[in-house]
Design an enzyme around this catalytic site. Structure first.
Site, PDB file in Angstrom:
ATOM      1  N   HIS A 176     -37.813   4.677  46.876  1.00 16.03           N
ATOM      2  CA  HIS A 176     -38.708   4.273  47.971  1.00 16.03           C
ATOM      3  C   HIS A 176     -37.992   4.174  49.334  1.00 16.03           C
ATOM      4  CE1 HIS A 176     -41.322   3.649  44.681  1.00 16.03           C
ATOM      5  NE2 HIS A 176     -41.018   2.402  44.411  1.00 16.03           N
ATOM      6  N   GLU A 178     -40.753  -8.446  49.254  1.00 16.42           N
ATOM      7  CA  GLU A 178     -41.865  -8.818  48.383  1.00 16.42           C
ATOM      8  C   GLU A 178     -41.824 -10.310  48.136  1.00 16.42           C
ATOM      9  OE1 GLU A 178     -43.013  -5.707  45.292  1.00 16.42           O
ATOM     10  OE2 GLU A 178     -40.835  -5.706  45.244  1.00 16.42           O
ATOM     11  N   HIS A 227     -44.559   6.519  44.707  1.00 17.75           N
ATOM     12  CA  HIS A 227     -45.867   6.089  45.210  1.00 17.75           C
ATOM     13  C   HIS A 227     -45.821   5.611  46.665  1.00 17.75           C
ATOM     14  CE1 HIS A 227     -44.611   1.942  44.406  1.00 17.75           C
ATOM     15  NE2 HIS A 227     -45.624   1.560  45.153  1.00 17.75           N
ATOM     16  N   LYS A 259     -48.709   6.112  50.619  1.00 19.44           N
ATOM     17  CA  LYS A 259     -49.204   5.138  51.592  1.00 19.44           C
ATOM     18  C   LYS A 259     -49.496   5.845  52.918  1.00 19.44           C
ATOM     19  CE  LYS A 259     -46.336   1.481  49.532  1.00 19.44           C
ATOM     20  NZ  LYS A 259     -47.311   0.726  48.747  1.00 19.44           N
ATOM     21  N   ASP A 281     -34.403   0.067  41.357  1.00 17.63           N
ATOM     22  CA  ASP A 281     -35.866   0.006  41.402  1.00 17.63           C
ATOM     23  C   ASP A 281     -36.416   0.499  42.740  1.00 17.63           C
ATOM     24  OD1 ASP A 281     -38.370  -0.737  40.296  1.00 17.63           O
ATOM     25  OD2 ASP A 281     -38.339  -2.653  41.358  1.00 17.63           O
ATOM     26  N   LYS A 317     -41.514   7.140  38.000  1.00 13.07           N
ATOM     27  CA  LYS A 317     -40.169   6.617  38.132  1.00 13.07           C
ATOM     28  C   LYS A 317     -39.896   5.613  37.009  1.00 13.07           C
ATOM     29  CE  LYS A 317     -39.378   3.119  40.716  1.00 13.07           C
ATOM     30  NZ  LYS A 317     -39.713   1.703  40.682  1.00 13.07           N
ATOM     31  N   LYS A 365     -37.150  -9.482  45.949  1.00 12.86           N
ATOM     32  CA  LYS A 365     -38.317 -10.192  45.393  1.00 12.86           C
ATOM     33  C   LYS A 365     -38.185 -11.679  45.687  1.00 12.86           C
ATOM     34  CE  LYS A 365     -39.518  -6.866  41.929  1.00 12.86           C
ATOM     35  NZ  LYS A 365     -40.533  -6.126  42.670  1.00 12.86           N
TER      36      LYS A 365
END
Ligand code: BG6
Length: 476
Positions: free
Chosen positions: A232, A208, A170, A174, A227, A140, A328
């Site tokens: 995701h 995060e 990704h 998980k 992002d 990505k 974040k």
């Protein structure tokens, strides 16, 4: 999904071999696979990048980040390095002699090289599958909006078949994310209440604590929405929202996921909050404001937090909002999905001290804790009628010896064995961009709302919930 067998031998060509992704995640994942006996000794890793380096230099660069046990011994000798310019056809023609019959080309590069590398591989005949398989793994971000994603899909599909292309997300590597499908479709209990009759709303949080740190240049051009959301968070939404596939084959599962992603109604900017962290404290450490971070445009409008209310226009989900948030420099790292059930239809306790019962919640914890909790109400012991919420908790750590994996093991193994279940198909990616496109356009104006680093995000994100008499599940 396939049976677990040793992966066939292959040459794994990594473009961008000295980059962060290769060192921190790909090489350690290959070593872990070798350690588990899932790679043959003739698996080769051929690293390419434009730096001066050699075979030993690459081995040294990788060794620093992994566990040098038996897995490393198995793959170490098969690691080689070639210096090469990704825009020079010579880099690709000279590769032909280095490959065995099976090859995987992993594009761990800046996204601007995705199209050119696939075209150059094709021009050099390296995607022809005369003797074995030839697969391309694309990292990505896949495009920066709908038009660029469509253009990139057209460009690579002119060179390779869809079944040769592995677009990585990704999050799908998980364990707990993969477990959502098993929890849903392997148990009668959940699936029978998994709809708008019983579910009030769904919350998907990827919080995060880390800041943007050294990734300023990439992040300032990207922002939290691009992002994290179309890839995701929508992939998590798809796992929760998809219909049962007709089989566990990759195409059947990918088709169901595409259907639910394309049912996401383009997000109304009124239902979207963007935030940006100001100075604060995260886990006791002072954090400076986003705009003061290195390589950030101090006059820019990039968001570091997003909260959205999303509608999924399907029979199953009509009227059930999905609330998504990510950011974040928040209070803690916490990725989780909360399925909040409806309140009971009639409160039998209205005339007692218990006027309002908290609704049931199913919480899927993705990280850092991994598990599933079911929250429900019980009577407190003793005379009188008092209730209290309790939780039935399943924690991965209590049941399985989970060694520390990167999440890329499953994905690399699946590429080698040809299982595309956990990879995004072209139509899924385009449907996801289509849903966020109104925000990409709207957010070219205005500025994000500030939130102090170390908080739960901007106040408007709470207001988005309060408007509907709901509240976010706390970030731990
Ligand atoms: C990446 C994003 O895709 O996912 C990062 O680019 C983010 O900004 C990361 O930090 C989160 O992944 P994980 O596995 O640490 O939750």
């Amino acid at each position: 999904m396939n049976q677990i067998v040793v992966a066939p031998p292959a040459t794994i060509v990594i473009f961008g071999a000295l980059g962060d992704l290769t060192r921190r995640l790909l090489a350690p994942a290959l070593v872990n696979l070798a350690e588990s006996g899932l790679l043959t000794t003739d698996t080769n890793l051929l690293g390419i990048s434009y730096h001066d380096c050699d075979d030993e230099g690459l081995r040294r660069a990788l060794a620093g980040f992994l566990n040098e046990g038996t897995g490393w011994e198995i793959i170490r000798g098969g690691i080689h390095y070639r210096k090469g310019d990704f825009t020079n056809p010579q880099t690709f023609t000279s590769l032909a002699a280095e490959l065995g019959s099976n090859a995987v080309f992993y594009l761990a590069t800046s996204p601007s090289f995705f199209g050119p590398i696939v075209e150059a591989l094709s021009a050099a005949g390296l995607l022809d599958e005369a003797e074995g398989f030839r697969r391309v793994v694309i990292e990505k971000p896949f495009g920066t909006d709908l038009a660029t994603a469509e253009a990139l899909n057209r460009r690579i599909l002119a060179c390779a078949r869809e079944d040769q292309i592995y677009r990585i997300d990704h999050f799908l590597g998980k364990e707990t994310v993969q477990n959502i499908m098993i929890a849903r479709f392997g148990n009668t209990l959940l699936e029978s209440v998994w709809n708008n009759r019983y579910i009030d709303h769904v919350q998907i949080t990827a919080a995060e604590a880390v800041t943007v740190g050294s990734r300023g240049r990439f992040y300032d051009a990207t922002g939290a929405l691009r992002d994290m959301v179309p890839n995701h968070l929508f992939q998590l939404l798809a796992m929760i929202g998809m219909e049962p596939p007709v089989s566990f084959d990759a195409e059947a599962i990918r088709t169901e996921k595409e259907k639910v992603i394309s049912a996401i109604r383009p997000v109304d900017p009124q239902n979207a909050i963007r935030g940006r962290y100001s100075a604060g404290t995260v886990a006791g450490e002072p954090v400076s404001a986003y705009l003061a971070e290195p390589e950030i445009d101090p006059t820019g409008r990039t968001e570091t937090f997003v909260a959205l209310k999303v509608h999924v226009d399907t029979w199953r989900w009509a009227g059930v909002p999905f609330y998504l948030r990510t950011g974040k420099a928040l209070a803690a790292r916490d990725t989780e999905i909360v399925i909040q059930f409806r309140e009971v239809p009639l409160s039998l306790f209205r005339k007692t001290v218990v006027d309002r019962l908290p609704p049931n919640r199913l919480v899927v914890q993705i990280q850092p804790d991994e598990g599933i909790n079911l929250e429900f109400v019980v009577k407190r012991p003793g005379p009188g009628l008092a209730t209290t919420p309790v939780s039935m908790d399943f924690s991965y750590a209590d049941h399985f010896q989970v060694s520390h994996l990167t999440g890329y093991e499953t994905l690399l193994y699946d590429v080698l064995t040809g299982d595309q279940t956990l990879f995004q198909r072209a139509d899924q990616i385009e449907a996801a961009w289509r849903a966020v496109q109104p925000l990409l356009e709207m957010w070219q104006q205005g500025a994000p709302e500030e939130y102090p680093a170390g908080s739960d995000g901007p106040e408007s994100a709470d207001a988005l919930m309060h408007r509907a008499h709901r509240r976010w599940h706390r970030v731990k």
